[in-house]
Design an enzyme around this catalytic site. Structure first.
Site, PDB file in Angstrom:
ATOM      1  N   GLU A 170       0.828  -1.206   0.000  1.00 15.48           N
ATOM      2  CA  GLU A 170       0.000   0.000   0.000  1.00 15.48           C
ATOM      3  C   GLU A 170       0.863   1.257   0.000  1.00 15.48           C
ATOM      4  O   GLU A 170       0.565   2.242  -0.675  1.00 15.48           O
ATOM      5  CB  GLU A 170      -0.926   0.025   1.225  1.00 15.48           C
ATOM      6  CG  GLU A 170      -2.060  -0.986   1.171  1.00 15.48           C
ATOM      7  CD  GLU A 170      -2.866  -0.884  -0.106  1.00 15.48           C
ATOM      8  OE1 GLU A 170      -3.207   0.254  -0.517  1.00 15.48           O
ATOM      9  OE2 GLU A 170      -3.138  -1.937  -0.715  1.00 15.48           O
TER      10      GLU A 170
ATOM     11  N   SER B 267      19.369  -8.378  -7.765  1.00 13.02           N
ATOM     12  CA  SER B 267      18.249  -8.533  -8.696  1.00 13.02           C
ATOM     13  C   SER B 267      18.435  -9.639  -9.713  1.00 13.02           C
ATOM     14  O   SER B 267      17.476 -10.117 -10.300  1.00 13.02           O
ATOM     15  CB  SER B 267      18.035  -7.237  -9.476  1.00 13.02           C
ATOM     16  OG  SER B 267      18.059  -6.140  -8.615  1.00 13.02           O
TER      17      SER B 267
ATOM     18  N   HIS C  26       3.703 -10.103  -9.364  1.00  7.19           N
ATOM     19  CA  HIS C  26       5.154 -10.314  -9.342  1.00  7.19           C
ATOM     20  C   HIS C  26       5.837  -9.227  -8.505  1.00  7.19           C
ATOM     21  O   HIS C  26       6.720  -9.502  -7.690  1.00  7.19           O
ATOM     22  CB  HIS C  26       5.699 -10.320 -10.766  1.00  7.19           C
ATOM     23  CG  HIS C  26       7.194 -10.229 -10.814  1.00  7.19           C
ATOM     24  ND1 HIS C  26       8.015 -11.268 -10.427  1.00  7.19           N
ATOM     25  CD2 HIS C  26       8.017  -9.213 -11.170  1.00  7.19           C
ATOM     26  CE1 HIS C  26       9.276 -10.882 -10.540  1.00  7.19           C
ATOM     27  NE2 HIS C  26       9.306  -9.645 -10.993  1.00  7.19           N
ATOM     28  N   SER C  27       5.408  -7.996  -8.709  1.00  8.38           N
ATOM     29  CA  SER C  27       5.942  -6.866  -7.957  1.00  8.38           C
ATOM     30  C   SER C  27       4.966  -5.721  -8.130  1.00  8.38           C
ATOM     31  O   SER C  27       3.931  -5.880  -8.798  1.00  8.38           O
ATOM     32  CB  SER C  27       7.311  -6.447  -8.504  1.00  8.38           C
ATOM     33  OG  SER C  27       7.143  -5.795  -9.753  1.00  8.38           O
TER      34      SER C  27
END
Lengths: 347, 393
Positions: free
Chosen positions: B70, B156, B285-286
């Site tokens: 959020e 990453s 996923h993100s």
């Protein structure tokens, strides 16, 4: 290629191969965390015999024959370095390291920074770089400029046996990742080695170039095999009244800008020499560094001698045309001295 | 003389091994969908203390994910990756490990850090990239790491941590430590060359690594049917000579037991173990992804609710009399309060100072960077109005 410097006839001589082998032996003896890993480094004694005798002396835990996967064993080496070992990863040639370059750059070079100093990567990546003889396009690429552009890496380029000893020791002892670019054709070259260099604590500083030959008319920078060619060119130039100062870079990153600039401020002329491709090469970086720091001292435009802008051809005559030759360096030095010379090489 | 590889039985019958097995590899589970132990289930008993702690941390992870997600949507942080649906994998596997076991994560395993003691404030600091971030503000959110907690910094790149884990395990092996390495990756990561090289290497070198694959069905928008044609990941274990098991990743008790057993084998027998944890990526996923674009919204909803691993464990601890409605609402409101507070605090903390831009590239800062820092400081002094107010010099 032998440069006698007034030593007695009892001066020790060593090939570059022997120099590298002696360093691996000494460093592995001194520090149990150092180990060697790569294809054919053990049983085969090394693809170019650089690791001869090491498996016999240190055993398979310290000299690891890997399966064929550069990406795999480079990643594994980096992981071992993360946890505190000091791996020396050998690539049969740096051409094959392209498969592993993600680990070299993203897993090794950038990690100390990305982890905010929590994870250091004391790893050495070494192997032959650049052209050999008649090995074609996929075995002749020079990666000095590639690795030289990456922050987080140190990139070393030995020429002589003394360079090989001092720089490899410095690389293995360094806490950061080091790319150590050797040259296959130099492995068998013999050089005199001083007593100091033979000592097991001998280390050369990383980031310092060496003035191989002093001169006052033109500066020639070179690294690896090209240092030898530049020294021969300097001999020829001397006979024509041009005194050339030859700088052996020893280190691509960090580049010894201060030594190069000091030399150019003295001679006012610069020729850079490298085997690799011209665009975005080492000479381009050196040239720009002179423009930034010593523009006012230049009496002539900077010239760069590089390999031809083509994938390396195989045929011997074509290969010769694709690589810098002594005559190319001589002509370039004359041009920056405003002597009239034919522009291009003749076949 | 036998062929290289040893003795093999010969047959006059020409038959090809089928591309898919008669039956898919069985999936180990302890609790049914309603959180009740299956008959004849073999599992390592878990004490009330451990069970309740696992549950608490799973709720904390779930709540943290929701609140940080959020926060990203509100523009307070730039990016976030949730682990919704994979709370059991995260927490139960962490609970089964010891502190000395090194963890090499992908990026969907913050629960392991949470279990080991990383605080909500520390998570928030990293996401906000503030002065208290251990990463000195250098990485995107969720790229946590902790030297102290033996959790390697998230990077990453996909699957690169797998050979790293094997290398570190080789290091542990040389030191003869009573510890192993654990590495996590998704179904997608197993397509990378690094996965194959690493697991092969681990088998040949007999490295004490536990490979935990979170097979959650999706690699961003790529379903597993487009990722591989094998029977999931578990069958690859035997292909490399690695002992393996398929586990219900949404069953905390099954995860706990299998990881503990794997650890004993990895260290005691000095061998790698592969665990395929079946689960479902119930979140996107993100924050850069909207998965309703490639899968039905009701499918996502179903996994979020009916197959939620958190409520499944809750049912088990409740049936043991170890949990209650009051405990639940108290926990949830406490955690929520702590998280909101952590975010508030993190948001107000200064950003890392300018000097952190230039350090740690190398062990010792090189002359060119020292020079650049000097020039930058001079420029800031000369044009202070151009310089952001919340970044200390």
């Amino acid at each position: 290629m032998m440069r006698f410097q007034g030593y007695t006839t009892a001066a020790k001589e060593m090939t570059v191969r022997e120099a590298l082998n002696s360093v691996l032996d000494e460093e592995m003896s001194a520090d149990p965390r150092v180990f060697l890993m790569g294809e054919e480094v053990g049983e085969y004694q090394g693809a170019y015999k650089v690791s001869k005798g090491l498996l016999q002396k240190f055993g398979p835990e310290r000299v690891v024959d890997t399966p064929i996967t550069e990406a795999g064993f480079t990643g594994i080496g980096v992981g071992a370095a993360y946890y505190g070992l000091r791996p020396v990863v050998e690539f049969m040639t740096f051409n094959f390291a392209m498969q592993a370059i993600d680990h070299i750059i993203n897993s090794a070079a950038k990690t100390n920074y990305m982890s905010a100093g929590n994870i250091s990567v004391p790893i050495v990546f070494r192997g032959p770089n650049g052209a050999a003889a008649g090995v074609g396009a996929q075995h002749s690429h020079c990666y000095a400029a590639w690795y030289g552009s990456c922050p987080g890496l140190k990139v070393l380029v030995p020429y002589s046996s003394e360079d090989a000893r001092g720089l490899l020791k410095a690389a293995i002892r360094d806490p950061d990742p080091v790319v150590f670019l050797e040259n296959e054709l130099m492995y068998g070259e013999r050089f005199p080695v001083s007593a100091e260099a033979l000592d097991s604590s001998f280390c050369l500083p990383i980031g310092k170039a060496k003035i191989e030959r002093e001169g006052k008319d033109v500066t020639i920078t070179a690294f690896s095999k090209m240092v030898g060619l530049s020294l021969e060119a300097a001999e020829i130039l001397a006979k024509e009244g041009i005194s050339a100062e030859v700088i052996n870079l020893r280190s691509i990153r960090p580049l010894d800008r201060s030594t190069i600039n000091a030399s150019v401020r003295k001679t006012n002329r610069l020729v850079t020499v490298e085997e690799g491709f011209p665009q975005h090469g080492v000479g381009a970086e050196i040239g720009m560094s002179i423009v930034e720091d010593s523009f006012g001292y230049l009496d002539a435009p900077i010239e760069r001698i590089t390999g031809a802008d083509v994938p390396m051809p195989y045929a011997a005559n074509l290969e010769r045309m694709a690589l810098p030759q002594i005559e190319d360096i001589v002509r370039a030095a004359k041009r920056v001295c405003y002597r009239s010379v034919p522009m291009a090489a003749t076949a | 003389m036998d062929f290289p590889g040893g003795k093999v039985a010969f047959t006059p019958e020409m038959s090809f091994i089928s591309e898919s097995p008669e039956e898919r590899a069985h999936c180990y589970r302890v609790l049914d969908e309603d959180g009740q132990p299956l008959a004849h289930s073999s599992f390592i008993q878990v004490s009330k203390e451990v069970a309740v702690r696992m549950y608490t941390e799973m709720v904390t992870l779930q709540t943290m994910d929701n609140i940080f997600y959020e926060a990203q949507r509100q523009g307070r942080i730039s990016f976030y990756v949730t682990s919704i649906g994979e709370e059991a994998i995260n927490i139960a596997s962490a609970a089964a490990l010891r502190f000395d076991d090194l963890v090499f994560p992908q990026y969907r395993e913050p629960g392991v850090l949470l279990w080991r003691g990383f605080t909500l404030q520390e998570f928030a600091n990293q996401c906000f990239g503030n002065r208290d971030d251990y990463g000195k503000g250098r990485q995107m959110p969720i790229h946590y790491g902790s030297n102290k907690l033996n959790y390697f910094t998230v990077s990453s790149t996909i699957a690169t941590q797998i050979p790293h884990a094997v290398g570190a395990a080789y290091s542990l092996k040389m030191d003869k430590k009573d510890a192993c390495v654990v590495t996590y990756f998704g179904d997608g990561g197993t397509s990378e060359g690094d996965f194959h090289a690493a697991i092969n290497f681990a088998a040949v070198r007999e490295a004490p690594v536990i490979f935990i694959c979170r097979n959650n069905g999706w690699a961003i928008s790529t379903p597993t049917s487009d990722q591989f044609r094998s029977d999931g990941i578990v069958v690859r274990g035997q292909a490399y000579g690695v002992r393996s098991i398929r586990v219900d990743g949404n069953d905390a008790l099954a995860m706990y037991s299998s990881v503990q057993a794997a650890r004993v084998m990895a260290i005691g027998e000095q061998r790698p173990i592969l665990i395929e944890a079946l689960t479902y990526r119930a979140g996107h996923h993100s924050t850069s992804d909207d998965s309703t674009k490639y899968r039905p919204a009701n499918e996502i909803e179903w996994w979020r609710t009916a197959r939620d691993p958190v409520s499944r464990l809750r049912k088990w601890i409740e049936s043991n009399g170890w949990w209650s409605e009051e405990a639940e609402s108290e926990l949830r409101s406490n955690v929520r309060k702590q998280l909101l507070h952590a975010i508030q605090v993190a948001e107000k903390v200064e950003k890392p100072p300018i000097s952190d831009l230039f350090t740690d590239v190398y062990d010792v800062p090189p002359s060119n960077l020292r020079e650049q820092e000097m020039v930058l400081r001079e420029t800031i002094k000369r044009y202070p109005q151009e310089y952001p107010g919340d970044v200390p010099v």
